[in-house]
Scaffold this motif. Structure first.
Motif, PDB file in Angstrom:
ATOM      1  N   TYR A 179      70.842 -92.614  15.147  1.00  0.00           N
ATOM      2  CA  TYR A 179      71.459 -92.672  16.473  1.00  0.00           C
ATOM      3  C   TYR A 179      72.101 -94.024  16.737  1.00  0.00           C
ATOM      4  O   TYR A 179      73.171 -94.109  17.359  1.00  0.00           O
ATOM      5  CB  TYR A 179      70.407 -92.380  17.547  1.00  0.00           C
ATOM      6  CG  TYR A 179      70.995 -91.903  18.856  1.00  0.00           C
ATOM      7  CD1 TYR A 179      71.346 -90.574  19.029  1.00  0.00           C
ATOM      8  CD2 TYR A 179      71.183 -92.776  19.920  1.00  0.00           C
ATOM      9  CE1 TYR A 179      71.879 -90.117  20.225  1.00  0.00           C
ATOM     10  CE2 TYR A 179      71.717 -92.330  21.124  1.00  0.00           C
ATOM     11  CZ  TYR A 179      72.053 -91.002  21.269  1.00  0.00           C
ATOM     12  OH  TYR A 179      72.586 -90.559  22.458  1.00  0.00           O
TER      13      TYR A 179
ATOM     14  N   VAL B  14      76.866 -95.990  17.149  1.00  0.00           N
ATOM     15  CA  VAL B  14      77.247 -96.641  18.402  1.00  0.00           C
ATOM     16  C   VAL B  14      77.341 -98.154  18.217  1.00  0.00           C
ATOM     17  O   VAL B  14      78.196 -98.813  18.825  1.00  0.00           O
ATOM     18  CB  VAL B  14      76.278 -96.252  19.542  1.00  0.00           C
ATOM     19  CG1 VAL B  14      74.894 -96.820  19.343  1.00  0.00           C
ATOM     20  CG2 VAL B  14      76.844 -96.662  20.888  1.00  0.00           C
TER      21      VAL B  14
ATOM     22  N   TYR C  31      76.587 -94.609  24.020  1.00  0.00           N
ATOM     23  CA  TYR C  31      77.127 -93.701  22.996  1.00  0.00           C
ATOM     24  C   TYR C  31      78.226 -92.832  23.603  1.00  0.00           C
ATOM     25  O   TYR C  31      79.339 -92.711  23.053  1.00  0.00           O
ATOM     26  CB  TYR C  31      75.995 -92.822  22.444  1.00  0.00           C
ATOM     27  CG  TYR C  31      76.247 -92.211  21.087  1.00  0.00           C
ATOM     28  CD1 TYR C  31      77.333 -91.373  20.860  1.00  0.00           C
ATOM     29  CD2 TYR C  31      75.381 -92.456  20.023  1.00  0.00           C
ATOM     30  CE1 TYR C  31      77.553 -90.804  19.600  1.00  0.00           C
ATOM     31  CE2 TYR C  31      75.594 -91.901  18.764  1.00  0.00           C
ATOM     32  CZ  TYR C  31      76.676 -91.088  18.569  1.00  0.00           C
ATOM     33  OH  TYR C  31      76.900 -90.521  17.327  1.00  0.00           O
TER      34      TYR C  31
END
Length: 621
Positions: free
Chosen positions: A232, A236, A338
């Protein structure tokens, strides 16, 4: 079997070396990512990279599951109650951060802007309720399942049975969303049909949970958290570095939002990303009701509460909640950034001169996603199956240069597609797919285990055959787990709704059906069996009635129109009606009927004391 495995996967030798074991695992995973990058640079096809990413991670989870196999009841149901707080917090983070958190939340923030923050606030705020109102007390009680507590607190199997019904309904709805997520990932990155992909994802889920129960799920979820959080953060951080020069996206989100607003204004978009209460029908009322339902649902979900049954003590349960919040915060604090950087990237793409004719050249990733599922990308109101279809659809509307409004991306694909959207190497796309799969698998494991344990422990063992030997109890649990999993995969293949909606429904069902009975069961000694049963039936009944009737109508073939919303409240917040009804009915009925015995009231007093020994012991053989 129990003795041989307890030292390898769940006993002291294992738990005393957790830091070293998971440190080696993390290093190995990072080395694997580097290896995939090298293979990609050498010209290995993207589909092969995708298979390697997903295959490697599933094999690792399967190995942990096999090594953690057990025939010991205490290990299978509650991991022997010896999971350290730090690692239980990490496992809870993985259990909690489902496909909705990993895949759906940033996608909804991308589409809803400010209004999507309701999901972030509701889910994180709910852990405050878990820590203060529920988790430590259920841990001191000593149950294996949430219905166990309901039965002991309210004296009888009727409360247990109603609890199982609510547990099954909310957990099944939730697990369908997770299997839907695994299907979406498998379809795109393995190049297989979605209806087949859901069963591929199902296989990954079962190898993690079937043999070792909660023990296997716990240690697998720790490994899955490491994968999902790395997957994750990297995209970003990459976007933040490229666009701002600063690799801290959470700090640079403000700059991203400023650029989004400027691009929206330049492209004639009047409803801005940062404008509150204008996206998707989320007015102030629905915004705050959503936060309430998600918070209360968090404190009611059985698979989350089960995680705190695995700690060595009540104190460890409290500390574990704090660790859970930290590990969840890392992702939830990043999700708005994000979404902002993804939207900035998309607005830049549109501003670069995107037309129906050049879309395959400038944004081929859209075509690849549309090929995986024709519902994911719509351009000029039609599925973006190929360039000819896009040109024809836009010509029909007189569109020659595409605007942001002409391109409709499904919320469930945003996170997974962002690496391709931002021009990152395909290895990052494979990494994100592995992270999304880890998020979906970790939550699905916990949910299926909650369902199977409730059916085998609370229905079969407690209500049908209290003399059943350990081996039969665990066999029944495994059979039920497989049956429920296959049914959930079938339902997921019908695409009942988007991931975030299905998960939100699960939270409302849990809130309306379980929260009053759990909270009043700990904090109000006057609550009795009649009140709890009536309150659960009323709260759950109102919640599911409103949800089903507004979503599907009187029947499922759409012959009868859906029921209109009451006061405009969206059905993802259906507990807004069930929750107050559940509390009111439980309190009124309890006051009108006989009070619990003095022994039970003393029992409740003792549960509230933060120290002391576990109050109930289950038979383990």
């Amino acid at each position: 079997m129990a003795n041989t495995t307890s030292t390898t996967a769940g006993g002291g030798d294992f738990t005393s070396n957790l830091g070293r074991i998971y440190g080696i695992y993390t290093g190995g995973f990072i080395a694997f990512i580097i290896l995939m990058a090298i293979l990609s640079a050498m010209g290995v096809e993207n589909v092969v990279i995708g298979y390697l990413f997903m295959g490697f991670t599933i094999v690792i989870y399967a190995v942990i599951g096999v090594l953690s196999r057990t025939m010991h009841v205490g290990e299978y149901y509650v991991a022997g109650r010896r999971v350290p707080a730090l690692y239980n917090g990490m496992a809870t983070g993985a259990d909690w951060m489902s496909a909705a958190s990993f895949i759906g939340m940033a996608g909804s923030l991308y589409l809803l802007g400010y209004d999507g923050l309701g999901f972030v606030l509701g889910w994180t705020g709910g852990y405050v309720l878990v820590a203060i109102l529920v988790a430590p007390y259920l841990r001191k009680f000593g149950a294996y399942t949430v219905p166990d507590f309901l039965s002991a607190r309210y004296g009888g199997n009727l409360a247990r049975f109603i609890g199982v019904i609510v547990l099954f309904s909310c957990s099944f709805t939730y697990v369908v969303a997770q299997i839907f997520g695994t299907g979406l990932i498998s379809a795109r990155f393995l190049g297989i049909d979605f209806n087949v992909a859901v069963y591929v994802g199902l296989a990954g889920i079962l190898v993690c949970s079937m043999l070792g129960g909660m023990r296997a799920v716990t240690w697998t979820q720790v490994a899955q958290y490491i994968v999902l959080i790395i997957a994750y953060l990297i995209p970003v951080i990459w976007m933040s570095t490229v666009k701002t020069g600063v690799p801290i996206p959470q700090l640079m989100q403000g700059q991203a939002l400023a650029n989004i607003t400027a691009l929206e204004t330049a492209q004639g978009i009047t409803v801005h990303h940062v404008t509150p209460f204008v996206h998707g029908g989320y007015d102030a009322k629905n915004y705050f009701l959503l936060i309430l339902c998600l918070m209360v649902g968090t404190a009611s979900l059985p698979h989350v509460l089960m995680r705190y049954f695995t700690t060595p003590s009540v104190r460890e349960a409290r500390v574990s909640v704090a660790w859970s919040l930290l590990f969840i915060f890392i992702l939830y604090f990043t999700a708005p950034a994000y979404a902002a950087f993804a939207k900035w990237t998309m607005l830049d793409l549109v501003a670069s001169g995107l037309t129906p004719e050049n879309i395959a050249e400038k944004a081929g990733w859209m075509m690849r996603w549309a090929a995986a599922d024709n519902t994911l990308v719509q351009i000029c109101g039609k599925a973006a199956t190929d360039t000819a279809a896009i040109v024809a659809a836009c010509a029909e509307k007189g569109v020659t240069a595409l605007s942001f409004a002409d391109i409709n991306l499904n919320a469930d694909m945003i996170v997974l597609a962002t690496p391709e959207m931002a021009g990152m190497p395909y290895v990052i796309s494979g990494l994100v797919a592995a992270g999304g799969l880890a998020a979906a698998l970790s939550t699905a494991d916990g949910l299926l285990l909650a369902i199977a344990n409730a059916l085998s422990h609370d229905i079969y063992y407690k209500m049908i055959d209290q003399n059943a030997p350990t081996s039969r109890r665990l066999i029944v649990s495994r059979i039920l787990l497989v049956m429920v999993a296959v049914l959930a995969a079938y339902v997921a293949s019908t695409k009942p709704s988007d991931i975030l909606s299905m998960v939100s429904w699960a939270f409302s069902l849990a809130a309306g059906g379980l929260f009053p009975a759990l909270v009043l069961g700990v904090w109000w000694k006057r609550a009795n069996s009649a009140g709890a049963v009536a309150g659960m039936i009323a709260g759950f009944g109102i919640t599911i009635f409103y949800l089903v009737m507004t979503q599907y109508g009187a029947d499922f073939d759409k012959a009868t129109p859906n029921m209109e919303l009451w006061w405009g409240v969206k059905n993802i917040s259906s507990a807004a009606f069930g929750l107050p009804v559940g509390f009111a009915v439980m309190i009124i009925v309890s006051l009108l009927t006989r009070a619990p015995s003095r022994a039970m009231q003393d029992f409740i007093e003792e549960i509230r004391v933060p120290r002391g020994k576990q109050m109930m012991e289950e038979k383990t053989a």
